[in-house]
Motif scaffolding. Structure first.
Motif, PDB file in Angstrom:
ATOM      1  N   LEU A  16       0.619  -1.189  -0.001  1.00 19.48           N
ATOM      2  CA  LEU A  16       0.014   0.127  -0.041  1.00 19.48           C
ATOM      3  C   LEU A  16       0.936   1.314  -0.022  1.00 19.48           C
ATOM      4  O   LEU A  16       0.501   2.305  -0.608  1.00 19.48           O
ATOM      5  CB  LEU A  16      -0.883  -0.157   1.247  1.00 19.48           C
ATOM      6  CG  LEU A  16      -1.877   1.110   1.385  1.00 19.48           C
ATOM      7  CD1 LEU A  16      -2.935   1.041   0.226  1.00 19.48           C
ATOM      8  CD2 LEU A  16      -2.585   0.995   2.821  1.00 19.48           C
ATOM      9  N   MET A  19       1.694   2.697  -3.536  1.00 14.85           N
ATOM     10  CA  MET A  19       0.497   3.532  -3.859  1.00 14.85           C
ATOM     11  C   MET A  19       0.230   4.865  -3.391  1.00 14.85           C
ATOM     12  O   MET A  19      -0.152   5.734  -4.275  1.00 14.85           O
ATOM     13  CB  MET A  19      -0.852   2.459  -3.685  1.00 14.85           C
ATOM     14  CG  MET A  19      -0.967   1.196  -4.357  1.00 14.85           C
ATOM     15  SD  MET A  19      -2.527   0.446  -3.845  1.00 14.85           S
ATOM     16  CE  MET A  19      -2.182  -1.355  -4.240  1.00 14.85           C
ATOM     17  N   SER A  53      -6.208   9.260  -9.890  1.00 19.60           N
ATOM     18  CA  SER A  53      -6.349   7.990  -9.216  1.00 19.60           C
ATOM     19  C   SER A  53      -6.790   8.321  -7.917  1.00 19.60           C
ATOM     20  O   SER A  53      -6.315   9.176  -7.128  1.00 19.60           O
ATOM     21  CB  SER A  53      -5.106   7.239  -9.172  1.00 19.60           C
ATOM     22  OG  SER A  53      -4.465   6.994 -10.252  1.00 19.60           O
ATOM     23  N   PRO A  56      -6.580   4.008  -2.681  1.00 19.27           N
ATOM     24  CA  PRO A  56      -7.344   2.835  -2.549  1.00 19.27           C
ATOM     25  C   PRO A  56      -7.691   2.447  -1.178  1.00 19.27           C
ATOM     26  O   PRO A  56      -6.962   1.636  -0.430  1.00 19.27           O
ATOM     27  CB  PRO A  56      -5.910   1.979  -2.879  1.00 19.27           C
ATOM     28  CG  PRO A  56      -4.546   2.865  -2.498  1.00 19.27           C
ATOM     29  CD  PRO A  56      -5.317   4.296  -2.908  1.00 19.27           C
ATOM     30  N   THR A  58     -10.087   1.017   0.239  1.00 26.13           N
ATOM     31  CA  THR A  58     -10.592  -0.316   0.570  1.00 26.13           C
ATOM     32  C   THR A  58      -9.286  -1.175   0.731  1.00 26.13           C
ATOM     33  O   THR A  58      -9.723  -2.329   1.594  1.00 26.13           O
ATOM     34  CB  THR A  58     -11.436  -0.815  -0.597  1.00 26.13           C
ATOM     35  OG1 THR A  58     -10.613  -1.057  -1.983  1.00 26.13           O
ATOM     36  CG2 THR A  58     -12.861  -0.296  -0.990  1.00 26.13           C
ATOM     37  N   LYS A  59      -8.242  -0.899   0.000  1.00 21.75           N
ATOM     38  CA  LYS A  59      -7.250  -1.745   0.336  1.00 21.75           C
ATOM     39  C   LYS A  59      -6.526  -1.507   1.811  1.00 21.75           C
ATOM     40  O   LYS A  59      -6.029  -2.241   2.627  1.00 21.75           O
ATOM     41  CB  LYS A  59      -6.136  -1.809  -0.635  1.00 21.75           C
ATOM     42  CG  LYS A  59      -6.336  -2.288  -1.877  1.00 21.75           C
ATOM     43  CD  LYS A  59      -5.319  -2.137  -2.901  1.00 21.75           C
ATOM     44  CE  LYS A  59      -5.466  -2.763  -4.215  1.00 21.75           C
ATOM     45  NZ  LYS A  59      -6.597  -2.467  -4.893  1.00 21.75           N
ATOM     46  N   ASP A 106     -17.312   1.397  -3.373  1.00 23.14           N
ATOM     47  CA  ASP A 106     -16.238   1.536  -3.546  1.00 23.14           C
ATOM     48  C   ASP A 106     -16.021   2.654  -4.871  1.00 23.14           C
ATOM     49  O   ASP A 106     -16.285   2.519  -5.861  1.00 23.14           O
ATOM     50  CB  ASP A 106     -15.247   0.402  -4.169  1.00 23.14           C
ATOM     51  CG  ASP A 106     -13.863   0.814  -4.172  1.00 23.14           C
ATOM     52  OD1 ASP A 106     -13.407   1.725  -4.007  1.00 23.14           O
ATOM     53  OD2 ASP A 106     -13.286  -0.316  -4.674  1.00 23.14           O
ATOM     54  N   SER A 108     -13.469   4.072  -5.830  1.00 23.62           N
ATOM     55  CA  SER A 108     -12.403   4.067  -6.917  1.00 23.62           C
ATOM     56  C   SER A 108     -12.811   2.978  -8.071  1.00 23.62           C
ATOM     57  O   SER A 108     -12.174   2.881  -9.010  1.00 23.62           O
ATOM     58  CB  SER A 108     -11.246   3.553  -6.015  1.00 23.62           C
ATOM     59  OG  SER A 108     -11.446   1.987  -5.753  1.00 23.62           O
ATOM     60  N   ASP A 109     -14.009   2.337  -7.743  1.00 25.98           N
ATOM     61  CA  ASP A 109     -14.440   1.480  -9.164  1.00 25.98           C
ATOM     62  C   ASP A 109     -14.886   2.297 -10.268  1.00 25.98           C
ATOM     63  O   ASP A 109     -15.190   3.441 -10.189  1.00 25.98           O
ATOM     64  CB  ASP A 109     -15.905   0.885  -8.651  1.00 25.98           C
ATOM     65  CG  ASP A 109     -16.504  -0.191  -9.493  1.00 25.98           C
ATOM     66  OD1 ASP A 109     -17.229   0.474 -10.586  1.00 25.98           O
ATOM     67  OD2 ASP A 109     -15.870  -1.316  -9.493  1.00 25.98           O
ATOM     68  N   LYS A 113     -15.839   6.631 -10.102  1.00 27.72           N
ATOM     69  CA  LYS A 113     -14.684   7.407  -9.786  1.00 27.72           C
ATOM     70  C   LYS A 113     -14.614   8.719 -10.578  1.00 27.72           C
ATOM     71  O   LYS A 113     -14.392   9.836 -10.119  1.00 27.72           O
ATOM     72  CB  LYS A 113     -13.323   6.700 -10.122  1.00 27.72           C
ATOM     73  CG  LYS A 113     -13.159   6.355 -11.381  1.00 27.72           C
ATOM     74  CD  LYS A 113     -11.696   5.666 -11.346  1.00 27.72           C
ATOM     75  CE  LYS A 113     -11.268   5.179 -12.929  1.00 27.72           C
ATOM     76  NZ  LYS A 113     -10.023   4.661 -12.761  1.00 27.72           N
TER      77      LYS A 113
END
Length: 213
Positions: A16, A19, A53, A56, A58-59, A106, A108-109, A113
């Motif tokens: 992570l 990212m 971007s 993330p 969810t990560k 989410d 980021s989907d 997004k």
């Protein structure tokens, strides 16, 4: 056993970290451009134009769940209504079910997004960077998401907290939720529920974890 689990959790967060680094480069680039020579300023804000971007998140939550499960940490739930507070120990399944509130939907989907714009704010006094994602589409459940990151040039950048605002309409019922996750400490969900023209009722759920069983 806990040492092995902790090493596994650190390995997960290292992924992570890369990212976060990519996002931080973009944010600080906008920050420096906005600040110019104003070195005395405590903070600055910059919009990220065009495609971007999304962090993330969810990560990040998956990593938190992995850490709690691996270290076998005890989760305690505090539920506060208008008049009282109840306390209860949570099983792993119960904890995961409550934590899923932070992970769905989410944003980021790819289907979501593009409806969100990103704003970054760099606070030099802490220091920290806040990434804010917001939408003008009222029908979307998540209206706002804030990620506060503490940069570290020597080690991994750290997510300090995540904040969400969710709004749901169900027939004549309006539900507003404000969710806060403090990394490796606790999360809380404050809910306001209004049915028709009746006064809204408020409740707060807080789950903390910091000691092993």
């Amino acid at each position: 056993m806990q040492t092995v689990a902790l090493k596994a959790a650190v390995f997960f967060y290292s992924k992570l970290h890369y990212m976060i680094k990519n996002l931080m480069i973009v944010c600080f680039g906008g920050w420096l451009a906005a600040c110019g020579d104003r070195s005395s300023s405590k903070g600055s804000k910059a919009n990220v134009p065009g495609k971007h971007s999304i962090f993330p998140v969810t990560k990040f939550f998956a990593g938190q769940l992995y850490e709690i499960d691996s270290l076998n940490l005890r989760a305690v739930q505090y539920t506060t209504t208008e008049t009282k507070t109840d306390t209860a120990l949570l099983s792993k399944n119960e904890f995961t079910l409550l934590a899923n509130e932070f992970m769905q939907p989410d944003i980021s989907d790819s289907s979501l997004k593009n409806y969100y714009t990103e704003t970054s704010f760099a606070d030099q006094s802490i220091p920290s960077v806040t990434l804010t994602y917001a939408t003008v589409k009222e029908e979307l459940e998540i209206q706002r998401l804030d990620v506060v990151i503490q940069p570290d040039p020597d080690e991994s950048d750290k997510v300090k907290s995540v904040y969400l605002e969710k709004i749901t309409h169900r027939e004549d019922t309006l539900i507003i939720k404000k969710l806060l996750w403090r990394t490796s400490r606790y999360f809380q969900i404050t809910t306001s529920k209004q049915v028709g023209q009746k006064p809204a009722t408020n409740s707060q759920l807080k789950v903390s974890w910091n000691t092993p069983y």
